[in-house]
Design an enzyme around this catalytic site. Structure first.
Site, PDB file in Angstrom:
ATOM      1  CE  LYS A  34       5.977   5.897  -5.746  1.00  9.87           C
ATOM      2  NZ  LYS A  34       7.053   4.857  -5.625  1.00  9.87           N
ATOM      3  CD  GLU A  47      -3.707  -5.676  -0.150  1.00 14.19           C
ATOM      4  OE1 GLU A  47      -3.254  -5.902   1.006  1.00 14.19           O
ATOM      5  OE2 GLU A  47      -3.207  -6.125  -1.190  1.00 14.19           O
ATOM      6  CB  CYS A  54      -0.874  -8.806   0.774  1.00 16.72           C
ATOM      7  SG  CYS A  54      -1.421  -8.880  -0.918  1.00 16.72           S
ATOM      8  CD  GLU A 107       2.762  -8.296   4.901  1.00 21.68           C
ATOM      9  OE1 GLU A 107       3.034  -7.083   4.849  1.00 21.68           O
ATOM     10  OE2 GLU A 107       1.825  -8.813   4.272  1.00 21.68           O
TER      11      GLU A 107
HETATM   12  P1  NAI Z   1       6.278   0.469   1.038  1.00 24.51           P
HETATM   13  O1  NAI Z   1       4.957   0.585   1.699  1.00 24.51           O
HETATM   14  O2  NAI Z   1       7.378   1.349   1.499  1.00 24.51           O
HETATM   15  O3  NAI Z   1       6.113   0.729  -0.547  1.00 24.51           O
HETATM   16  C1  NAI Z   1       4.926   0.575  -1.286  1.00 24.51           C
HETATM   17  C2  NAI Z   1       4.760   1.779  -2.211  1.00 24.51           C
HETATM   18  O4  NAI Z   1       4.606   2.957  -1.439  1.00 24.51           O
HETATM   19  C3  NAI Z   1       5.971   2.028  -3.129  1.00 24.51           C
HETATM   20  O5  NAI Z   1       5.503   2.474  -4.392  1.00 24.51           O
HETATM   21  C4  NAI Z   1       6.685   3.147  -2.415  1.00 24.51           C
HETATM   22  O6  NAI Z   1       7.477   3.945  -3.247  1.00 24.51           O
HETATM   23  C5  NAI Z   1       5.517   3.954  -1.880  1.00 24.51           C
HETATM   24  N1  NAI Z   1       5.856   4.840  -0.760  1.00 24.51           N
HETATM   25  C6  NAI Z   1       6.835   4.672   0.173  1.00 24.51           C
HETATM   26  N2  NAI Z   1       6.850   5.711   1.035  1.00 24.51           N
HETATM   27  C7  NAI Z   1       5.845   6.554   0.634  1.00 24.51           C
HETATM   28  C8  NAI Z   1       5.343   7.797   1.122  1.00 24.51           C
HETATM   29  N3  NAI Z   1       5.864   8.394   2.193  1.00 24.51           N
HETATM   30  N4  NAI Z   1       4.290   8.364   0.484  1.00 24.51           N
HETATM   31  C9  NAI Z   1       3.733   7.768  -0.580  1.00 24.51           C
HETATM   32  N5  NAI Z   1       4.165   6.614  -1.098  1.00 24.51           N
HETATM   33  C10 NAI Z   1       5.210   5.997  -0.503  1.00 24.51           C
HETATM   34  O7  NAI Z   1       6.714  -1.055   1.126  1.00 24.51           O
HETATM   35  P2  NAI Z   1       8.190  -1.667   0.954  1.00 24.51           P
HETATM   36  O8  NAI Z   1       9.180  -0.822   1.677  1.00 24.51           O
HETATM   37  O9  NAI Z   1       8.410  -1.900  -0.489  1.00 24.51           O
HETATM   38  O10 NAI Z   1       8.032  -3.070   1.716  1.00 24.51           O
HETATM   39  C11 NAI Z   1       8.057  -3.119   3.137  1.00 24.51           C
HETATM   40  C12 NAI Z   1       7.039  -4.101   3.658  1.00 24.51           C
HETATM   41  O11 NAI Z   1       5.727  -3.671   3.319  1.00 24.51           O
HETATM   42  C13 NAI Z   1       7.130  -5.511   3.086  1.00 24.51           C
HETATM   43  O12 NAI Z   1       8.072  -6.278   3.765  1.00 24.51           O
HETATM   44  C14 NAI Z   1       5.735  -6.008   3.320  1.00 24.51           C
HETATM   45  O13 NAI Z   1       5.607  -6.473   4.640  1.00 24.51           O
HETATM   46  C15 NAI Z   1       4.876  -4.779   3.134  1.00 24.51           C
HETATM   47  N6  NAI Z   1       4.292  -4.745   1.770  1.00 24.51           N
HETATM   48  C16 NAI Z   1       3.009  -5.160   1.595  1.00 24.51           C
HETATM   49  C17 NAI Z   1       2.473  -5.231   0.335  1.00 24.51           C
HETATM   50  C18 NAI Z   1       1.077  -5.690   0.116  1.00 24.51           C
HETATM   51  O14 NAI Z   1       0.800  -6.344  -0.882  1.00 24.51           O
HETATM   52  N7  NAI Z   1       0.138  -5.335   0.949  1.00 24.51           N
HETATM   53  C19 NAI Z   1       3.256  -4.904  -0.856  1.00 24.51           C
HETATM   54  C20 NAI Z   1       4.590  -4.427  -0.564  1.00 24.51           C
HETATM   55  C21 NAI Z   1       5.061  -4.365   0.701  1.00 24.51           C
END
Ligand code: NAI
Ligand code: MG
Length: 503
Positions: A194, A268, A303, A405
């Site tokens: 996804k 992660e 990250c 973060e």
């Molecule tokens: P997010 O965690 O909402 O999104 C990441 C993925 O999870 C996307 O593909 C999203 O569609 C999916 N997702 C969202 N809600 C879900 C659910 N209920 N069930 C299954 N999948 C779901 O992150 P977002 O909103 O893009 O960014 C918010 C914060 O998260 C950032 O500011 C950062 O701090 C952190 N983040 C950390 C990352 C890392 O590399 N560890 C990468 C992206 C965001």
């Protein structure tokens, strides 16, 4: 021969806008481009201009079901293929991606706002490398023989888990996807990815390219929003493993759903990574190290970003000045321009979030910020999501800028007086992904390396993800490791024991 909708060429297409339009509106399921069952799509934007560059299929539970059923059917045959042959096919995918590296780099620059020269080309090349690395590991899916009893031959074998659901974010989407699907596929699993709603196009092209090599159904990709498309993927009964990269908040939900199904997960979830700088470090190398560690060229959207920098007091002022001067000389601009070092934030939501942190930092008593580089003047970029790098000093340890973060071009710098207090401050975080130490005293460096709470500690360097180096955090940074042989064995197979009594 793969059936491609018109406009999607077989050869690399360096016109990123044409490619974005051609890839619009599709999932990739069962070896074919298919639209969402609902017929719905959503817009994909260029964050440097705000323009709509394409559309993505808006996936829901019906699309998830179709993708998982295809993956489950394909998995039976895929698992029967000799492991080295699976590896050879995955390595071939790597070669094909390498041939398309420039095209993929341009497309990812267009949809994410990351600079082509400093970021996107690097990402595209690392992706190809990850497939080539895992492609060679098919024959490493070995078991053991166990000395149980005479006349009882006891062996373990590694078996795939089945269908793997992979949920990826937007910051380095191709790379983070590769870290999940390459080991999963070589181990005999099939995958449903996804993609992140902000960056669905380049990963779709990767999927199409790989489907020229892999049997249909082994690698499927869906675009869609988290709750509507990601959640049903985690919930689907035929998904037997979930691997997720993203926020702690969503990671927790994914883990809860997986717990109800009793399936393994890899998480992660980001970090608040410390960088410890001692007065005896190689000064110039360490200042440059801070720039790469903080991923200023990725607008800090990493990250592992070194968002807390601790500097031994005698060096503090000089270090902050030198860092600010170097970052100030970096060029912000059109991500596709070869002169550009720093691009844009991914989305208006993240832009507002990062701005909020900056305002809070500026309003904090005793804190001050060095604001570096210049916003681009090109009128075409006036709606671009550009944020100048900020280097904060004087923040109290309880500040949200120090604890949370930010995922933006904002770092925080603090003086320290001795190694023990630096260590205590570095470990005072809910996260524990990565850390780096900069000193010529290896006795001090190694002692700290053992005591820092992090999954990856580097001394006098801070390299980005490497295919053969285990990567993943402790504490809120997540669960399980990615990259390396061990990630494939531990997270994409289970061990079965077979006992043969021949007495
Ligand atoms: P997010 O965690 O909402 O999104 C990441 C993925 O999870 C996307 O593909 C999203 O569609 C999916 N997702 C969202 N809600 C879900 C659910 N209920 N069930 C299954 N999948 C779901 O992150 P977002 O909103 O893009 O960014 C918010 C914060 O998260 C950032 O500011 C950062 O701090 C952190 N983040 C950390 C990352 C890392 O590399 N560890 C990468 C992206 C965001
Ligand atoms: Mg979110």
């Amino acid at each position: 021969m793969l059936d491609r909708p018109s406009g999607i060429p077989e050869a690399p297409l360096l016109d990123e806008r044409a490619l974005a339009r051609a890839l619009s509106g599709w999932h990739f399921i069962g070896g074919r481009f298919v639209p969402a069952r609902s017929g719905k799509t959503f817009a994909v934007h260029n964050p440097a201009t705000g323009e709509e560059i394409g559309r993505a299929a808006d996936g829901d539970a019906a699309d998830v079901d179709a993708a998982v059923e295809n993956a489950a059917a394909a998995q039976r045959e895929w698992a029967k293929m000799p492991a080295r042959k699976r590896g050879a096919l995955v390595a071939k995918c790597g070669a094909l991606l390498s041939a398309h590296a420039e095209e993929l780099a341009r497309l990812i620059a267009l949809e994410t706002g990351k600079a082509l020269r400093t970021e996107c080309r690097v990402e595209a090349n690392v992706v190809a490398d990850i497939f080539e690395f895992y492609g060679g590991l098919g024959s490493e899916l070995k078991g053991e023989s166990v000395p149980f009893a005479p006349n009882v031959l006891t062996v373990t074998v590694r078996e795939p888990l089945g269908v793997v659901g992979a949920i990826i974010p937007w910051n380095v989407p191709m790379l983070l996807m590769a870290l999940k699907i390459a080991p999963a596929l070589v181990a005999g699993n099939t995958v449903v990815v996804k993609s992140a709603e902000e960056a669905p196009l380049a990963v779709l092209r990767v999927c199409e390219l790989m489907n020229r090599v892999l049997p249909a159904g082994c690698f499927n990709i869906l675009s869609g929003y988290g709750p509507e498309c990601g959640a049903p993927l985690v919930q689907h009964p035929k998904v037997r493993k979930v691997t997720f990269t993203g926020s702690v908040e969503v990671g927790r939900t994914v883990y809860q759903t997986a717990a109800a199904k009793i399936i393994p997960v890899t998480l992660e979830l980001g970090g608040k990574s410390p960088m410890l700088v001692f007065a005896d470090c190689d000064f110039e190398k360490t200042v440059m190290g801070a720039i790469t560690s903080m991923r200023f060229t990725r607008q800090g959207q990493s990250c592992t970003a070194a968002s807390r920098i601790f500097v031994e007091r005698p060096l503090f002022e000089r270090f902050v000045d030198a860092l600010a001067a170097k970052v100030d000389a970096m060029v912000m601009g059109d991500p596709l321009d070869e002169k550009t070092d720093i691009g844009t934030i991914i989305s208006p939501t993240q832009f507002e979030k990062v701005k909020g942190f900056i305002e809070e930092g500026r309003a904090t008593k005793g804190a001050s910020a060095r604001v570096c580089s210049r916003l681009p003047e090109d009128p075409a970029l006036k709606k671009g999501l550009f944020i100048q790098p900020h280097i904060f000093t004087g923040l109290p340890p309880e500040s949200r800028l120090v604890r949370e973060e930010i995922f933006g071009p904002v770092t925080t710098v603090f003086p320290f007086d001795d190694a023990a207090s630096a260590l205590a401050a570095a470990n005072d975080s809910e996260y524990g992904l990565a850390a780096s130490i900069w000193t010529n005293n290896l006795r001090v460096g190694l002692d700290l390396a053992h005591r820092l709470e992090a999954g990856l500690v580097q001394i006098n360097q801070n390299l980005v993800v490497q295919a053969n180096i285990s990567y993943g955090g402790v504490k809120n940074s997540g669960l399980g490791k990615e990259a390396s042989l061990e990630a494939m064995l531990e997270h994409f197979t289970h061990k079965k024991t077979i006992m043969v009594n021949y007495a």
